[in-house]
Design a protein around this motif. Structure first.
Motif, PDB file in Angstrom:
ATOM      1  N   UNK A 113       1.022  -1.263   0.007  1.00  0.00           N
ATOM      2  CA  UNK A 113      -0.084  -0.067  -0.008  1.00  0.00           C
ATOM      3  C   UNK A 113       0.956   1.346  -0.015  1.00  0.00           C
ATOM      4  N   UNK A 114       2.169   1.195   0.057  1.00  0.00           N
ATOM      5  CA  UNK A 114       3.136   2.369  -0.019  1.00  0.00           C
ATOM      6  C   UNK A 114       3.360   2.819  -1.115  1.00  0.00           C
ATOM      7  N   UNK A 115       3.200   4.019  -1.398  1.00  0.00           N
ATOM      8  CA  UNK A 115       3.505   4.953  -2.683  1.00  0.00           C
ATOM      9  C   UNK A 115       4.901   4.582  -3.171  1.00  0.00           C
ATOM     10  N   UNK A 116       5.881   4.331  -2.285  1.00  0.00           N
ATOM     11  CA  UNK A 116       7.264   4.234  -2.597  1.00  0.00           C
ATOM     12  C   UNK A 116       7.603   3.005  -3.290  1.00  0.00           C
ATOM     13  N   UNK A 117       6.557   1.908  -3.065  1.00  0.00           N
ATOM     14  CA  UNK A 117       6.924   0.679  -3.540  1.00  0.00           C
ATOM     15  C   UNK A 117       6.812   0.628  -5.153  1.00  0.00           C
ATOM     16  N   UNK A 118       6.320   1.616  -5.631  1.00  0.00           N
ATOM     17  CA  UNK A 118       6.380   1.576  -7.188  1.00  0.00           C
ATOM     18  C   UNK A 118       7.720   1.844  -7.999  1.00  0.00           C
ATOM     19  N   UNK A 169      14.825   4.128  -2.593  1.00  0.00           N
ATOM     20  CA  UNK A 169      14.122   4.897  -3.380  1.00  0.00           C
ATOM     21  C   UNK A 169      14.663   6.265  -3.842  1.00  0.00           C
ATOM     22  N   UNK A 170      15.315   7.127  -2.877  1.00  0.00           N
ATOM     23  CA  UNK A 170      15.913   8.114  -3.158  1.00  0.00           C
ATOM     24  C   UNK A 170      16.868   8.079  -4.345  1.00  0.00           C
ATOM     25  N   UNK A 187       5.425   9.861  -1.896  1.00  0.00           N
ATOM     26  CA  UNK A 187       6.495   9.388  -1.227  1.00  0.00           C
ATOM     27  C   UNK A 187       7.016   9.839  -0.057  1.00  0.00           C
ATOM     28  N   UNK A 188       7.000  11.342  -0.149  1.00  0.00           N
ATOM     29  CA  UNK A 188       7.752  12.242   0.892  1.00  0.00           C
ATOM     30  C   UNK A 188       6.796  12.059   1.907  1.00  0.00           C
ATOM     31  N   UNK A 189       5.535  12.239   2.051  1.00  0.00           N
ATOM     32  CA  UNK A 189       4.683  11.922   2.964  1.00  0.00           C
ATOM     33  C   UNK A 189       4.652  10.677   3.731  1.00  0.00           C
ATOM     34  N   UNK A 196       5.219  14.424  -9.856  1.00  0.00           N
ATOM     35  CA  UNK A 196       5.158  15.356  -8.848  1.00  0.00           C
ATOM     36  C   UNK A 196       4.296  14.921  -7.730  1.00  0.00           C
ATOM     37  N   UNK A 197       3.052  14.486  -8.426  1.00  0.00           N
ATOM     38  CA  UNK A 197       2.030  13.864  -7.513  1.00  0.00           C
ATOM     39  C   UNK A 197       2.808  12.822  -6.654  1.00  0.00           C
ATOM     40  N   UNK A 198       3.266  11.774  -7.380  1.00  0.00           N
ATOM     41  CA  UNK A 198       3.943  10.626  -6.648  1.00  0.00           C
ATOM     42  C   UNK A 198       5.054  11.058  -5.736  1.00  0.00           C
ATOM     43  N   UNK A 199       5.823  12.038  -5.908  1.00  0.00           N
ATOM     44  CA  UNK A 199       6.919  12.455  -5.290  1.00  0.00           C
ATOM     45  C   UNK A 199       6.229  12.885  -3.920  1.00  0.00           C
TER      46      UNK A 199
END
Length: 225
Positions: free
Chosen positions: A22-27, A102-103, A178-180, A172-175
Motif C-alpha cells: 500500500x506504500x507509494x514508494x513501492x512503485x 528509493x531516493x 513518497x515524501x509524505x 510530482x504527485x507521486x513524489x
C-alpha cells in the motif's frame, strides 16, 4: 519533541506498520512499473527556479537517507547484540535502507547531482551512531529522537514546496506521496525512540540540541554542495 509534531506521532506509528503493497514508494522497486511515466520521467513544465528547488530538495533527501543508514549502522555495531533495542534499531535501519534505495532512483529519474559531501555524511553518520550507542541505549534513542524531529519538519516543509509547484506531471504527485510516506516513517521512528526512554538520556536537552543543530547545518550544506 516540538509541539508541531505531537499531533502526528501516533498516526505515524500506525502508518509505519502499513503493508508494503500500500506504500507509494513501492512503485520504485516494482520492475513491472519501471516504464510508468511517474517513475521514468521528470517534469518539463516547471520554471528554472522550481527546477533548482527540486534539485536541492532531492539532493538533501538522498544525503539525509544516506546519513541515516550510517547512523543506524553505527548503532548496530555497538548495540546489535542487545536483545531489547537491537531488533528495534534493525527494523528502523531496514526502513532507512528502503528510503535510500528509493531516493537513489529519484536522483536518477530527475537527473539530480548528488551531494559532494556523501563521504562526509557516511563518516559523520557512523560516528554519531557509534558515539551515542557507546553512551547507552537511552542516548542512542535520544539521537534518533533528535534526528527524526528535524527530518519530520524538513519533510513537512518540502511538502509545502511541492504543493506550490504548478506541474501537472504525474511524477510530482507521486513524489509528494513518497515524501509524505517517508515523513510518517520518520515520525514513527521518533515515536519508537520516545517510547524507549530517549528523554531519560544523560544531558538529553544538550544532546538533542547538538544533534538537531548538526542536522540543520547538514541540510543547508547539502542544498548547496
Amino acid at each position: 519533541m516540538l509541539p508541531c509534531l505531537h499531533g502526528r506521532v501516533c498516526r505515524a506509528s500506525m502508518s509505519w506498520a502499513r503493508q508494503l503493497s500500500t506504500r507509494a514508494s513501492e512503485i520504485y522497486i516494482n520492475p513491472g512499473r519501471a516504464r510508468d511515466e511517474a517513475v521514468s520521467a521528470s517534469p518539463q513544465d516547471i520554471t528554472p527556479e522550481q527546477r533548482r528547488a527540486l534539485d536541492a530538495a532531492l539532493r538533501v533527501d538522498q544525503a539525509g537517507e544516506l546519513a541515516a543508514n550510517w547512523i543506524y549502522g553505527g548503532q548496530m555495531a555497538i548495540l546489535g547484540s542487545d536483545r531489547q533495542v537491537g531488533p528495534l534499531i534493525q527494523e528502523m535501519w531496514d526502513q532507512e535502507r528502503h528510503h535510500l534505495a528509493v531516493m537513489d532512483k529519484l536522483q536518477m529519474q530527475h537527473q539530480i547531482r548528488p551531494t559532494i559531501l556523501s563521504d562526509v555524511a557516511k563518516a559523520a553518520g557512523f560516528g554519531l551512531g557509534v558515539a551515542t550507542a557507546l553512551m547507552g541505549t537511552e542516548a542512542a534513542m535520544a539521537c534518533t529522537e533528535a534526528v527524526e524531529t528535524v527530518i519530520g519538519e524538513h519533510y513537512d516543509d518540502q511538502l509545502k514546496e511541492l504543493d506550490s509547484l504548478s506541474s501537472s506531471h504525474p511524477s510530482m504527485t507521486l513524489l509528494s506521496d513518497v515524501i509524505r510516506e517517508f515523513r510518517d516513517d520518520e515520525l514513527g521512528h521518533l515515536h519508537t525512540a520516545v517510547d524507549h526512554h530517549s528523554q531519560r538520556a544523560p544531558a538529553h536537552a544538550l544532546l538533542s540540541t547538538i544533534v538537531g543543530y548538526g542536522c540543520k547545518v547538514a541540510i543547508e550544506c547539502c542544498k548547496k554542495f
